[in-house]
Design an enzyme around this catalytic site. Structure first.
Site, short mmCIF file in Angstrom:
data_model
loop_
_atom_site.label_atom_id
_atom_site.label_comp_id
_atom_site.label_asym_id
_atom_site.label_seq_id
_atom_site.Cartn_x
_atom_site.Cartn_y
_atom_site.Cartn_z
N THR A 23 0.93 -1.21 0.10
CA THR A 23 0.18 -0.03 -0.11
C THR A 23 0.92 1.46 -0.07
O THR A 23 2.05 1.44 0.46
CB THR A 23 -0.90 0.22 1.22
OG1 THR A 23 -1.23 1.23 1.58
CG2 THR A 23 -0.15 -0.26 2.50
N TYR A 75 -2.00 -0.12 10.14
CA TYR A 75 -2.26 -0.89 9.00
C TYR A 75 -0.81 -0.72 7.93
O TYR A 75 -0.45 -1.65 7.36
CB TYR A 75 -3.48 -0.37 8.11
CG TYR A 75 -3.75 -0.88 6.52
CD1 TYR A 75 -3.96 -2.18 6.32
CD2 TYR A 75 -3.24 0.05 5.65
CE1 TYR A 75 -4.07 -2.44 5.02
CE2 TYR A 75 -3.48 -0.26 4.19
CZ TYR A 75 -3.71 -1.75 3.92
OH TYR A 75 -3.96 -2.03 2.87
P1 NAD Z 1 -10.69 -7.11 0.09
O1 NAD Z 1 -11.32 -7.32 1.70
O2 NAD Z 1 -11.80 -7.13 -0.96
O3 NAD Z 1 -10.10 -8.67 -0.14
C1 NAD Z 1 -9.48 -9.32 0.62
C2 NAD Z 1 -9.62 -10.82 0.79
O4 NAD Z 1 -8.81 -11.51 1.56
C3 NAD Z 1 -11.01 -10.93 1.02
O5 NAD Z 1 -11.77 -11.95 0.02
C4 NAD Z 1 -10.91 -11.69 2.33
O6 NAD Z 1 -12.15 -12.80 2.41
C5 NAD Z 1 -9.71 -12.33 2.14
N1 NAD Z 1 -9.08 -12.71 3.73
C6 NAD Z 1 -8.84 -11.72 4.65
N2 NAD Z 1 -8.39 -12.32 5.57
C7 NAD Z 1 -7.70 -13.67 5.03
C8 NAD Z 1 -7.23 -14.85 5.88
N3 NAD Z 1 -6.71 -14.67 6.84
N4 NAD Z 1 -7.27 -15.98 5.00
C9 NAD Z 1 -7.71 -15.96 3.80
N5 NAD Z 1 -8.39 -15.09 3.06
C10 NAD Z 1 -8.38 -13.77 3.94
O7 NAD Z 1 -9.80 -6.16 -0.20
P2 NAD Z 1 -9.01 -5.59 -1.49
O8 NAD Z 1 -9.34 -3.92 -1.36
O9 NAD Z 1 -9.42 -6.38 -2.63
O10 NAD Z 1 -7.55 -5.52 -1.05
C11 NAD Z 1 -6.83 -6.45 -1.62
C12 NAD Z 1 -5.29 -6.39 -1.17
O11 NAD Z 1 -4.81 -5.14 -1.75
C13 NAD Z 1 -5.15 -6.39 0.33
O12 NAD Z 1 -3.69 -6.99 0.67
C14 NAD Z 1 -5.13 -4.85 0.78
O13 NAD Z 1 -4.46 -4.56 2.06
C15 NAD Z 1 -4.40 -4.29 -0.66
N6 NAD Z 1 -4.60 -2.82 -0.78
C16 NAD Z 1 -6.06 -2.29 -1.31
C17 NAD Z 1 -6.35 -1.12 -1.49
C18 NAD Z 1 -7.36 -0.70 -1.91
O14 NAD Z 1 -7.75 0.62 -1.92
N7 NAD Z 1 -8.43 -1.63 -2.07
C19 NAD Z 1 -5.18 -0.27 -1.46
C20 NAD Z 1 -3.84 -0.77 -1.11
C21 NAD Z 1 -3.70 -1.84 -0.94
#
Ligand code: NAD
Length: 320
Positions: free
Chosen positions: A123, A148
């Site tokens: 991130t 985070y």
């Molecule tokens: P999201 O919550 O839609 O997806 C995360 C997924 O991980 C979910 O499907 C959840 O069910 C699964 N999950 C959570 N904990 C778990 C575990 N212990 N074991 C197995 N599965 C698990 O979030 P997203 O927005 O798609 O984010 C995806 C990645 O990108 C994450 O690592 C997040 O930190 C990173 N990220 C997202 C953004 C954003 O703006 N959305 C920005 C920077 C980084």
């Protein structure tokens, strides 16, 4: 090629999985469905071999469930996490468990597998309040101001040290705010919910060539929008006029919450040099996201948003 995608039923992971299947990869999705869903996988098509992705419902915090799951894969995409940035909505212990301990478990399984490469979803919040905007990947010191951001920086370090120690390759993707049809958290989703509640008023919080075992890439648009501009774009796309803004003042220095980074813009030159270009600018991305969310809500959808919102008044969420 065989891909193992943790968090593949989530917002970004499901889009990644779709693209990998389309490109002919054999995809195994590993997700505990805590935030992701099987519905997010409905768009998954079959590849040229007639194959789609396989879903394993499992939890990265449980090493035994990971043990044999990624044995035969070539590339691991680690996208599972607790993506909540706001400290008041994020229990540090849970953040440690979901973002650091889970990454450690996955790296143990990765180490024992034949996979050579791991791609880690990190991130922009690892930069904290960067003094250089747009911020390039080599910016330092990395000084996150949220738990985070700190947990993701720890994840980067664990990926880097494991790749170094076990002669594997790590790729870090530092995402800015990611928005799109299946996102269920973040500022645009939040604004749609607030405007469904009160269409007249929107409350806004706060006013190289060498071989390396680990490489980081910024991923984001080349422009930025203020939170107020995002609010205006959300309201306009929802067809709302005569909107007034209500600023709650936040922490006094304009910051919306503890850990909120006031200004963020990533330098994406490095990723662009590989041929990637952001297809939309920030405003277009907001508009497209709102349109697709309204479309998926269907007739009477906003009423449901209002009802859900009333049932869970405290559930605020936002990335970056
Ligand atoms: P999201 O919550 O839609 O997806 C995360 C997924 O991980 C979910 O499907 C959840 O069910 C699964 N999950 C959570 N904990 C778990 C575990 N212990 N074991 C197995 N599965 C698990 O979030 P997203 O927005 O798609 O984010 C995806 C990645 O990108 C994450 O690592 C997040 O930190 C990173 N990220 C997202 C953004 C954003 O703006 N959305 C920005 C920077 C980084």
């Amino acid at each position: 090629m065989k891909a193992f995608v943790t968090g593949g039923a989530g917002f970004i992971g499901s889009s990644l999985s779709e693209r990998l299947v389309k490109d002919g990869w054999e995809v195994t999705i590993f997700d505990n469905l805590s935030a992701g869903s099987k519905e997010n996988l409905e768009q998954l098509v079959t590849n040229q071999h007639g194959e789609s992705a396989t879903l394993i419902v499992g939890d990265c915090t449980r090493p035994s469930t990971l043990k044999n799951a990624l044995k035969d894969c070539d590339v691991v995409f680690h996208f599972a996490a607790n993506p909540e940035v706001r400290m008041e909505l994020n229990n540090p212990k849970d953040c440690f468990r979901q973002n650091i301990y889970a990454t450690h478990n996955l790296l143990e399984a990765f180490r024992k597998s034949k996979a050579e490469t791991i791609v880690f979803a990190s991130t922009s919040t690892v930069y904290g309040e960067a003094k250089v905007l747009p911020t390039p990947e080599e910016y330092s010191p990395l000084d996150p101001i949220s738990v985070y951001g700190a947990s993701k920086l720890a994840g980067e370090a664990l990926v880097g040290s494991s790749c170094h120690a076990f002669c594997k390759r790590g790729i870090i993707l530092r995402f800015a705010n990611v928005i799109g049809p299946r996102s269920n958290h973040g500022v645009v989703t939040e604004f749609i919910h607030r405007l469904a509640q009160n269409p007249q008023e929107l409350t806004i919080m706060g006013d190289g060539s060498q071989n390396k075992s680990l490489e980081a890439f910024n991923v984001g648009t080349e422009d930025s929008l203020s939170v107020k501009d995002i609010g205006t774009a959300v309201a306009k796309t929802m067809g709302l006029i005569n909107l007034r803004f209500k600023f709650n003042g936040g922490l006094g220095d304009g910051r919306g919450w503890v850990g909120d980074v006031r200004s963020m813009l990533l330098d994406v030159t490095k990723l662009k040099s590989l041929g990637w270009i952001p297809r939309l600018n920030s405003r277009n991305a907001v508009e497209e996201t709102v349109k697709s969310k309204l479309h998926s809500l269907g007739n009477g959808g906003l009423d449901n948003v209002r009802k859900t919102r009333n049932q869970a008044k405290d559930s605020d969420s936002s990335e970056g």
